[in-house]
Enzyme design. Structure first.
Site, PDB file in Angstrom:
ATOM      1  N   ASP A  68     -12.834  -0.487   6.477  1.00 31.49           N
ATOM      2  CA  ASP A  68     -12.080  -1.732   6.556  1.00 31.49           C
ATOM      3  C   ASP A  68     -11.065  -1.705   7.697  1.00 31.49           C
ATOM      4  OD1 ASP A  68     -13.456  -2.836   4.494  1.00 31.49           O
ATOM      5  OD2 ASP A  68     -11.809  -2.814   3.055  1.00 31.49           O
ATOM      6  N   GLY A  69     -10.433  -0.545   7.908  1.00 28.59           N
ATOM      7  CA  GLY A  69      -9.452  -0.432   8.981  1.00 28.59           C
ATOM      8  C   GLY A  69     -10.061  -0.688  10.345  1.00 28.59           C
ATOM      9  N   ASN A 142      -4.955  -8.899   8.085  1.00 27.98           N
ATOM     10  CA  ASN A 142      -4.563  -8.503   6.729  1.00 27.98           C
ATOM     11  C   ASN A 142      -3.133  -8.926   6.393  1.00 27.98           C
ATOM     12  OD1 ASN A 142      -6.634  -7.350   5.286  1.00 27.98           O
ATOM     13  ND2 ASN A 142      -5.650  -5.357   5.100  1.00 27.98           N
ATOM     14  N   ASP A 172      12.664  -2.344   0.361  1.00 22.10           N
ATOM     15  CA  ASP A 172      12.182  -1.472   1.434  1.00 22.10           C
ATOM     16  C   ASP A 172      11.500  -2.273   2.530  1.00 22.10           C
ATOM     17  OD1 ASP A 172      13.114   0.607  -0.069  1.00 22.10           O
ATOM     18  OD2 ASP A 172      11.152   1.408  -0.622  1.00 22.10           O
ATOM     19  N   THR A 183      -5.803  -7.884  -1.125  1.00 24.79           N
ATOM     20  CA  THR A 183      -6.341  -6.712  -1.833  1.00 24.79           C
ATOM     21  C   THR A 183      -5.909  -5.403  -1.175  1.00 24.79           C
ATOM     22  OG1 THR A 183      -8.400  -6.891  -0.559  1.00 24.79           O
ATOM     23  CG2 THR A 183      -8.357  -7.938  -2.721  1.00 24.79           C
ATOM     24  N   SER A 186      -0.333  -5.503  -0.103  1.00 27.84           N
ATOM     25  CA  SER A 186       0.327  -6.445  -0.995  1.00 27.84           C
ATOM     26  C   SER A 186      -0.053  -6.187  -2.447  1.00 27.84           C
ATOM     27  CB  SER A 186      -0.036  -7.889  -0.608  1.00 27.84           C
ATOM     28  OG  SER A 186       0.579  -8.822  -1.467  1.00 27.84           O
ATOM     29  N   SER A 188      -0.954  -3.313  -3.725  1.00 27.79           N
ATOM     30  CA  SER A 188      -0.288  -2.078  -4.125  1.00 27.79           C
ATOM     31  C   SER A 188       1.177  -2.319  -4.473  1.00 27.79           C
ATOM     32  CB  SER A 188      -0.387  -1.033  -3.004  1.00 27.79           C
ATOM     33  OG  SER A 188      -1.738  -0.720  -2.719  1.00 27.79           O
TER      34      SER A 188
END
Length: 287
Positions: A68-69, A142, A172, A183, A186, A188
């Site tokens: 995905d990266g 993303n 933070d 997915t 965000s 996480s």
């Protein structure tokens, strides 16, 4: 489709075995296929990124080999070329790539026979201002994340929508995600999962120092401004704005990031009719 271009993550295909097997297969069918390895510094301004001018204008499809990266980086690198992307997952978990190395040739047959559909994904554009001075901009598929530069400290983020004050996070960081990015980071951080067919922003605080901070959903026509507030112990805080966790621009107290929908979308090629919920359920089960 007759003309292809392959972007390969060399870390995922070290000996380029998968890459050149695909090239050979396409050429055996009389198709044209060029290649580029993302591990090479082909872009002088951004080492490791692809110089999109290397891709022929008449390319029908860009095949991205990696995870995905790699696919997200490729989407940013070729933004504006209006060439659809097809992802092949050579990693572990991948939401965006439909196929892996074991099913890629079946997929290539679909592409060559024009048995596919396309899906548009919205992108974000972030502009950084220091007072009235424009400091720089970038796009993201993303998310755009404003977070501390270093050290373990809480920062203040004052948030505005179309110039009107919305809220303040002491956290933070702040995540502005697209449906595609919902997915990722965000999620996480406790953000909602959004169907990629939707067009909207998801604003999610990162580790907020409050019990009642939740994500905010906003329509894509809005302009969201995030201003870095003052620190408790120092007059000037330092932070960074990150675009898809890759490119970044520095921030100081008083700087603001204006985030809006980008003028261009990313187009993905799809060969399956699997729904977003079906893919999500399958990927979540694999975790």
């Amino acid at each position: 489709m007759d003309k292809f271009y392959i972007i390969t993550n060399r870390a995922k295909d070290k000996d380029l075995q998968v890459t050149y097997t695909i090239v050979d297969y396409l050429q055996e069918q009389g198709k044209i296929c060029g290649t580029c390895e993302t591990g090479m510094a082909v872009n002088k301004l951004f080492p490791g990124h692809l110089d999109a001018s290397l891709i022929p204008d008449d390319t029908d499809c860009i095949i991205v080999l990696g995870g995905d990266g790699t696919l997200i980086r490729a989407a940013r690198d070729v933004a504006g070329r209006r060439i659809p992307l097809f992802g092949v997952n050579l990693g572990t978990l991948g939401y965006l790539a439909e196929v892996d190395r074991n099913t890629v040739f079946h997929a290539l047959d679909h592409l060559m026979d024009d048995r596919y559909t396309t899906e548009r994904r919205m992108m974000l554009k972030g502009k950084v201002f220091r007072g009235k001075t424009f400091m720089g901009e970038a796009i993201a598929l993303n998310d755009i994340v404003i977070a501390r530069k270093e050290g373990l400290k809480v920062l203040q983020f004052d948030n505005y929508v179309n110039g009107d004050y919305l809220n303040t996070y002491r956290a933070d960081g702040v995540i502005l995600a697209t449906p595609t990015g919902s997915t990722g980071y965000s999620l996480s951080a406790g953000g909602p999962i959004v169907s990629p067919q939707a067009n909207l922003f998801v604003m999610t605080p990162l580790s907020p120092h409050s019990l009642n901070k939740r994500s905010v959903i906003l329509p894509p026509e809005n302009v969201i401004s995030v201003e870095l507030g003052p620190g408790r112990e120092v007059e000037k805080e330092e932070a960074c704005v990150y675009f898809d966790g890759d490119a970044k621009l520095p921030l100081l107290t008083g700087d603001r990031v204006e985030i809006s929908r980008a003028e261009i979308d990313t187009v993905f090629v799809k060969i399956h009719n699997s729904s977003f919920l079906e893919v999500l359920r399958r990927k979540m089960t694999d975790l």
